[in-house]
Design a protein around this motif. Structure first.
Motif, PDB file in Angstrom:
ATOM      1  N   SER A  30       0.838  -1.201   0.200  1.00  0.00           N
ATOM      2  CA  SER A  30       0.046  -0.057  -0.001  1.00  0.00           C
ATOM      3  C   SER A  30       0.798   1.205  -0.117  1.00  0.00           C
ATOM      4  O   SER A  30       0.573   2.271  -0.525  1.00  0.00           O
ATOM      5  CB  SER A  30      -1.024  -0.027   1.066  1.00  0.00           C
ATOM      6  OG  SER A  30      -0.197  -0.084   2.424  1.00  0.00           O
ATOM      7  N   GLU A  31       1.981   1.124   0.767  1.00  0.00           N
ATOM      8  CA  GLU A  31       2.739   2.427   0.715  1.00  0.00           C
ATOM      9  C   GLU A  31       3.338   2.570  -0.458  1.00  0.00           C
ATOM     10  O   GLU A  31       3.638   3.663  -1.032  1.00  0.00           O
ATOM     11  CB  GLU A  31       3.923   2.359   1.705  1.00  0.00           C
ATOM     12  CG  GLU A  31       3.533   2.234   2.937  1.00  0.00           C
ATOM     13  CD  GLU A  31       4.559   2.117   4.121  1.00  0.00           C
ATOM     14  OE1 GLU A  31       4.420   2.490   5.376  1.00  0.00           O
ATOM     15  OE2 GLU A  31       5.552   1.195   3.745  1.00  0.00           O
ATOM     16  N   LYS A  34       0.790   4.031  -2.922  1.00  0.00           N
ATOM     17  CA  LYS A  34       0.767   5.518  -2.780  1.00  0.00           C
ATOM     18  C   LYS A  34       2.268   6.234  -3.409  1.00  0.00           C
ATOM     19  O   LYS A  34       1.703   7.286  -4.024  1.00  0.00           O
ATOM     20  CB  LYS A  34       0.551   5.932  -1.481  1.00  0.00           C
ATOM     21  CG  LYS A  34       0.411   7.253  -1.274  1.00  0.00           C
ATOM     22  CD  LYS A  34       0.079   7.543   0.500  1.00  0.00           C
ATOM     23  CE  LYS A  34      -1.096   6.710   0.860  1.00  0.00           C
ATOM     24  NZ  LYS A  34      -1.478   7.096   2.331  1.00  0.00           N
ATOM     25  N   LYS A  35       3.191   5.874  -3.196  1.00  0.00           N
ATOM     26  CA  LYS A  35       4.633   6.448  -3.548  1.00  0.00           C
ATOM     27  C   LYS A  35       4.493   6.684  -5.151  1.00  0.00           C
ATOM     28  O   LYS A  35       5.021   7.868  -5.626  1.00  0.00           O
ATOM     29  CB  LYS A  35       5.748   5.814  -3.073  1.00  0.00           C
ATOM     30  CG  LYS A  35       6.948   6.180  -3.371  1.00  0.00           C
ATOM     31  CD  LYS A  35       7.941   5.521  -2.745  1.00  0.00           C
ATOM     32  CE  LYS A  35       9.358   6.097  -3.307  1.00  0.00           C
ATOM     33  NZ  LYS A  35      10.585   5.408  -2.477  1.00  0.00           N
ATOM     34  N   THR A  39      -2.111   1.478  -7.695  1.00  0.00           N
ATOM     35  CA  THR A  39      -2.991   0.968  -6.862  1.00  0.00           C
ATOM     36  C   THR A  39      -2.447  -0.482  -6.341  1.00  0.00           C
ATOM     37  O   THR A  39      -1.571  -0.939  -7.222  1.00  0.00           O
ATOM     38  CB  THR A  39      -4.258   0.703  -7.248  1.00  0.00           C
ATOM     39  OG1 THR A  39      -4.317  -0.387  -8.575  1.00  0.00           O
ATOM     40  CG2 THR A  39      -5.010   2.154  -8.011  1.00  0.00           C
TER      41      THR A  39
END
Length: 64
Positions: A30-31, A34-35, A39
């Motif tokens: 998930s990180e 985002k980075k 998705t």
């Protein structure tokens, strides 16, 4: 001869535009999503991860 045909032994070069990331300690999918503006679902599909995925330090994942 068809103009779009390839000859045997022809080489194709293309840029897939894919970006890969080497996992560091403590990082999560998930990180990374985002980075890199992706998705979780995309990263899972690109890397053949199932719902019980675990990523490992040093592993190279496609993230873009």
């Amino acid at each position: 001869m068809d103009v779009d045909a390839l000859e045997i032994g022809s080489k194709l070069n293309f840029n897939s535009g894919a970006t890969y990331h080497t996992v560091k300690k403590g990082e999560t999918v998930s990180e990374l999503a985002k980075k890199y503006g992706s998705t979780i679902k995309q990263i899972k599909n690109w890397n053949d991860l199932d719902n019980n995925y675990t990523i490992y330090v040093g592993e190279s994942l496609r993230v873009e």
